[in-house]
Write a protein that holds these residues in place. Structure first.
Motif, PDB file in Angstrom:
ATOM      1  N   PRO A  20       0.811  -1.228   0.000  1.00 15.19           N
ATOM      2  CA  PRO A  20       0.000   0.000   0.000  1.00 15.19           C
ATOM      3  C   PRO A  20       0.838   1.270   0.000  1.00 15.19           C
ATOM      4  CG  PRO A  20       0.113  -0.918   2.203  1.00 15.19           C
ATOM      5  CD  PRO A  20       0.809  -1.899   1.313  1.00 15.19           C
ATOM      6  N   PHE A  21       0.187   2.358  -0.428  1.00 15.33           N
ATOM      7  CA  PHE A  21       0.738   3.695  -0.220  1.00 15.33           C
ATOM      8  C   PHE A  21       0.585   4.039   1.262  1.00 15.33           C
ATOM      9  CE2 PHE A  21       0.224   5.980  -4.587  1.00 15.33           C
ATOM     10  CZ  PHE A  21       1.415   5.429  -5.001  1.00 15.33           C
ATOM     11  N   GLY A  65       2.525  -7.124   2.154  1.00 17.75           N
ATOM     12  CA  GLY A  65       3.833  -7.611   1.738  1.00 17.75           C
ATOM     13  C   GLY A  65       4.919  -6.560   1.872  1.00 17.75           C
ATOM     14  N   GLY A  66       4.497  -5.314   2.054  1.00 20.80           N
ATOM     15  CA  GLY A  66       5.436  -4.212   2.182  1.00 20.80           C
ATOM     16  C   GLY A  66       4.668  -2.911   2.180  1.00 20.80           C
ATOM     17  N   ALA A  92      10.282  -3.153   9.158  1.00 28.59           N
ATOM     18  CA  ALA A  92       9.761  -3.999   8.077  1.00 28.59           C
ATOM     19  C   ALA A  92      10.527  -5.308   8.008  1.00 28.59           C
ATOM     20  CB  ALA A  92       9.835  -3.256   6.744  1.00 28.59           C
ATOM     21  N   ASP A  93      11.853  -5.230   8.120  1.00 23.15           N
ATOM     22  CA  ASP A  93      12.668  -6.446   8.097  1.00 23.15           C
ATOM     23  C   ASP A  93      12.247  -7.405   9.203  1.00 23.15           C
ATOM     24  OD1 ASP A  93      14.113  -5.563   5.929  1.00 23.15           O
ATOM     25  OD2 ASP A  93      15.797  -4.809   7.109  1.00 23.15           O
ATOM     26  N   TRP A 104       9.641   0.116   0.557  1.00 26.05           N
ATOM     27  CA  TRP A 104       9.928   0.757  -0.723  1.00 26.05           C
ATOM     28  C   TRP A 104       9.957   2.274  -0.536  1.00 26.05           C
ATOM     29  CZ3 TRP A 104       9.776  -1.715  -5.764  1.00 26.05           C
ATOM     30  CH2 TRP A 104       9.499  -3.093  -5.730  1.00 26.05           C
ATOM     31  N   ALA A 105      10.824   2.945  -1.281  1.00 24.90           N
ATOM     32  CA  ALA A 105      10.820   4.401  -1.324  1.00 24.90           C
ATOM     33  C   ALA A 105       9.864   4.879  -2.406  1.00 24.90           C
ATOM     34  CB  ALA A 105      12.223   4.930  -1.595  1.00 24.90           C
ATOM     35  N   TYR A 106       9.352   6.072  -2.207  1.00 29.06           N
ATOM     36  CA  TYR A 106       8.559   6.782  -3.216  1.00 29.06           C
ATOM     37  C   TYR A 106       9.414   7.962  -3.651  1.00 29.06           C
ATOM     38  CZ  TYR A 106       4.440   9.398  -5.003  1.00 29.06           C
ATOM     39  OH  TYR A 106       3.524  10.091  -5.765  1.00 29.06           O
TER      40      TYR A 106
END
Length: 899
Positions: A17-18, A43-44, A73-74, A81-83
């Motif tokens: 998701p965002f 998932g992330g 997250a790990d 993820w980066a945006y």
């Protein structure tokens, strides 16, 4: 895929998701929210800088927050993820790139009659002045040096700090132009390099159909597409690929031939340069378009297994699980595999609660049931990702003909091209024939003929269909001639009716696809119509229940409601009489009820500014004055029965002096309600029966930077998309154990909504309620969970439970104390005979809704909206609503019914 994977899909198939970073970020809260996402089966996540962000973007504090989130997250087995931007569209680097001057800034080609010389003149030819207009707020995405600078400013700092600890980057809506024909200072030179011609001699042909215009437009837009593809898409993809990072995201306005033209040239070639290519879909409305077919085709041809959709923005807070599922599966049956939910806000404080809702996060009452939805969508996505689909038909894409039609004005012929390609797609879908679209740029690069088949990358075809078009590339014509000479079939769209349909599922009104794995052939059908559809399968052995991952005995006949699907699905039970749910139900327990306060008298520096004014008017009017103002708000609340405890919920109470009925309120914080920014204050000692006045006083101001940014926001979306206020004025909520009486009138609207005209009064909570229109039974603003119980005296126990609902995201049913059965979508027809006994039986319903009736939008003239954006929440013209009208003083509520 083994049984365990079907029951619990691995993380790589789960949604990403965002996660909107939209406030002052705190490490502890970030870590808490990461764990919440992990518990919900994500998932992330994409760490998305967005409007409201107070932590300085790309500062050391920012990267500390990124580091904490990556670490958490790990530990949860997720990918961070980066945006790649502060707001969107991607490319301007938070203003650092476009701020470097004219070369870096976006430009549009313009033509006007007469000759003149200005600082932006390109040339004077044939009595026309050709010049470029500058958008200083975005960048020239056709210039390789500009995008190299974007990589240096944004991507490189992430890589230096995190390396491959982050999964990669999301790039969002990069674009060439959204304001007509694009221009770049590099264009004349690049055109001469490519074609050996002087572009300036042919500029008028881009606007007028002069002799040779078809060739000029074809060459111009072919070059525009190539430059964007090479200098933006490929350059960023290669940078990420070389460093072991993945690139995902989507391009803007992919839906039609015309919408994608100025923004992308042609969108399909750019998907080759995303590791996980993506799209977006806004709102609840679905309609015929090119988007999914373009994306899935390019991915199959270039070997991309995972395909992402950014979905659910604008749906509004009351979107049901059934609708979320329907929106997702409408895309998934056409090839999409992975969800990126829009939006999970770090907070809903202030303007953030209106950021293209729904909030798809912990603030929703249904959050604890969300895992089941996530698991189901992940299950389907895993099968679509790992299974193989081999279309045998290539339908040519007429984008190059659209280039010829485009003149920046009437674009004559474009509409006919669009209608032709969509009609061909419709016919193929009705015949359940799998097909890919053929983009000429990709075919020029990856096309060949071998053994009587036409190959485009990793896919091959025995049949090519030509929709209405004007012309193709010379290379395309040569490829098609070679294909036909080797025995391949080339037909026109008018001959699709002669093709033999796939008969795996016999209803042309539903959408069908398949996936082949080593051990199974999955037949997947989705009903995206607004009517119930009967589907008869002519093949199959087992049915997969997407909600549990279990398989059941095959049954060929399935009656699918709108939004329902079947993947060869659950057993059809013997028809039995339904148990009646009519009559009163005892309220066993109820989340705190709420009354939203959004109307008040307000005063600027002691002078009445507006009586019975809408609260969001206050800030917009105050900002227009561009100076500090003492603002006093007076809310009036009718209380018939004083609750044992009444809580005032508000944002940033520390900024206000608060008085109730003339008494100063002790601002003792009692935790949060729904969102951590929504703080609780106990106001029980200050209230009485009758009319109560709640008075708020604030010394309101914004910094000069905010006023400056508001002016910039009027000029281009990138500035508005990263806007942040110093102080905000928002609706408040009264929360407690009470009913909200409504003595006015309700009018039934479409989309399962009602409009109420009248007042509200807090009264004693009801002991009993019926299941029809619960929003009209003391719960108009309710957001939460209600548990109901009813006793049935039965002689006949051979019964079924037939349930459908409106406005409730989760329905749990427990019969005679048995383990509850949870329904997340659609109508449920369930055999309950084994749970019943002669005589007394108890049925308990647990109902969970969403934030829609609490947060709105409440006042749209249209009633309920399926395209909810910031515009939907404002009454007066302002930066968030560039027009007047569309407002109704009444309150629109979503229907809350179980039947």
């Amino acid at each position: 895929m083994d049984k365990e994977q079907l029951k619990n899909p691995p993380g790589k198939y789960r949604p990403i998701p965002f996660w909107s970073w939209n406030d002052k970020l705190e490490e502890g809260e970030l870590r808490r929210q990461v764990r919440l996402m992990g518990d919900a089966g994500m998932g992330g996540f994409f760490m998305h800088a967005r409007g409201g962000l107070s932590t300085e973007y790309m500062s050391e504090e920012w990267f500390h927050c990124v580091d904490a989130s990556v670490e958490e997250a790990d530990s949860c087995g997720m990918k961070a993820w980066a945006y790649d931007e502060n707001g969107w569209p991607s490319g301007f680097g938070n203003g650092l790139v476009n701020g470097k001057g004219l070369k870096y800034q976006q430009k549009y080609l313009r033509m006007e009659q007469g000759e003149r010389q200005t600082e932006h003149t390109i040339c004077n030819k044939g009595g026309w002045h050709f010049y470029y207009e500058v958008n200083p707020f975005y960048v020239d995405t056709l210039d390789a040096e500009v995008i190299a600078d974007f990589l240096k400013e944004i991507y490189q700092p992430y890589y230096e700090r995190f390396g491959s600890r982050i999964a990669g980057f999301f790039t969002d809506e990069p674009q060439i132009s959204r304001n007509g024909i694009p221009w770049s200072l590099t264009m004349p030179g690049k055109y001469e390099e490519e074609y050996g011609e002087n572009l300036l001699d042919h500029l008028e042909e881009l606007f007028h159909p002069l002799p040779g215009y078809e060739k000029t437009r074809l060459q111009f837009w072919r070059l525009v597409t190539k430059l964007f593809n090479r200098n933006f898409a490929k350059q960023i993809y290669d940078w990420c690929d070389e460093r072991g990072l993945r690139l995902t995201g989507h391009y803007v306005l992919e839906e039609t031939l015309e919408s994608q033209l100025t923004c992308n040239g042609a969108v399909m070639p750019h998907y080759e340069y995303l590791h996980i290519p993506g799209m977006d879909w806004l709102g609840r409305n679905i309609f015929p378009c090119l988007t999914m077919h373009q994306l899935a085709s390019a991915c199959r041809q270039t070997g991309k297994k995972q395909i992402l959709t950014e979905s659910f923005a604008l749906c509004g807070h009351n979107v049901s699980f059934s609708e979320l599922k329907g929106i997702a599966e409408w895309q998934m049956v056409r090839g999409i595999t992975t969800l990126c939910q829009h939006l999970q806000g770090y907070t809903l404080r202030g303007i953030r609660k209106r950021d293209y809702p729904p909030a798809v996060y912990y603030q929703q009452p249904w959050w604890k049931d969300y895992r089941a939805f996530v698991d189901a969508m992940s299950r389907i996505g895993m099968i679509l990702t790992e299974g193989e689909c081999r279309p045998d038909i290539l339908l040519m894409h007429p984008q190059t003909s659209a280039w010829i039609c485009y003149d920046g004005g009437s674009n004559e012929g474009m509409e006919a091209l669009e209608k032709g390609i969509l009609d061909a797609i419709r016919q193929l879908e009705e015949k359940h024939l799998q097909f890919d679209l053929g983009d000429e740029t990709l075919m020029e690069k990856h096309g060949k003929v071998e053994d009587g088949r036409l190959y485009v990358g990793q896919q091959s075809y025995s049949t090519v269909i030509l929709p209405p078009h004007i012309r193709f590339f010379d290379s395309t014509n040569k490829l098609l001639e070679e294909f036909a000479a080797s025995g391949g079939t080339v037909i026109g769209a008018e001959e699709i009716c002669d093709l033999k349909a796939d008969t795996s599922a016999d209803n042309p009104n539903v959408t069908y696809t398949y996936r082949r794995t080593e051990d199974a052939l999955y037949h997947y059908v989705v009903n995206s119509t607004d009517q119930e559809q009967r589907v008869v399968f002519n093949r199959g052995d087992r049915i997969l229940d997407i909600q549990t991952g279990e398989t059941y005995e095959f049954t060929p006949v399935h009656d699918l409601l709108p939004f329902e699907s079947v993947m060869v699905v659950e057993d059809i039970k013997k028809e039995k009489e339904p148990i009646s749910l009519d009559g009163g139900w005892e309220i066993v327990s109820l989340s705190e009820n709420a009354l939203t306060l959004d109307i008040c008298d307000y005063y600027f520096d002691g002078e009445l500014e507006e009586k019975d004014g809408y609260v969001l008017n206050i800030q917009n009017r105050a900002c227009e004055k561009k100076r500090p103002i003492n603002i006093r708000q007076v809310y009036r609340v009718q209380i018939k029965d004083v609750p044992k405890k009444l809580t005032l919920v508000m944002e940033t109470p520390e900024f206000y002096d608060i008085r109730i009925n003339g008494q100063n309120v002790l601002k003792k914080d009692e935790g949060y309600y729904m969102d951590t920014a929504f703080r609780r204050l106990d106001i029980t000692p200050y209230i009485t029966a009758g009319v109560n006045e709640i008075e708020l006083v604030m010394d309101y101001f914004q910094s000069p930077e905010v006023y400056d940014n508001l002016e910039k926001s009027k000029q281009f979306e990138s500035e508005k998309n990263k806007l942040c206020y110093d102080r905000e004025m928002e609706p408040m909520y009264l929360v407690g154990d009470f009913s909200v009486e409504t003595d006015g009138e309700y009018t039934v609207l479409d989309k399962h909504a009602v409009r109420y005209q009248g007042g509200f009064a807090i009264a004693q909570r009801r002991a009993e309620i019926t299941l029809s229109h619960m929003e009209q039974q003391g719960l108009p603003f309710f957001a939460g969970e209600i548990v109901l119980k009813k006793e049935f005296d039965l002689e006949e126990t051979n019964l079924r439970l037939k349930q459908e609902n409106y406005g409730w995201n989760t329905v749990r049913v427990s019969i005679n104390g048995q383990e509850p059965v949870r329904f997340l979508w659609g109508r449920k027809d369930m055999d309950i005979s084994s749970l019943l006994k002669p005589g007394k039986n108890t049925v308990e319903l647990t109902l969970i809704n969403n934030l829609r009736n609490l947060m709105g939008p409440h006042h749209l003239e249209e009633g309920e909206s399926y395209l909810v954006s910031p515009v939907s929440f404002y009454k007066e013209e302002c930066i968030w609503k560039p027009f007047e009208g569309g407002w109704n003083d009444g309150y629109c509520f979503a229907e809350m019914t179980v039947k």
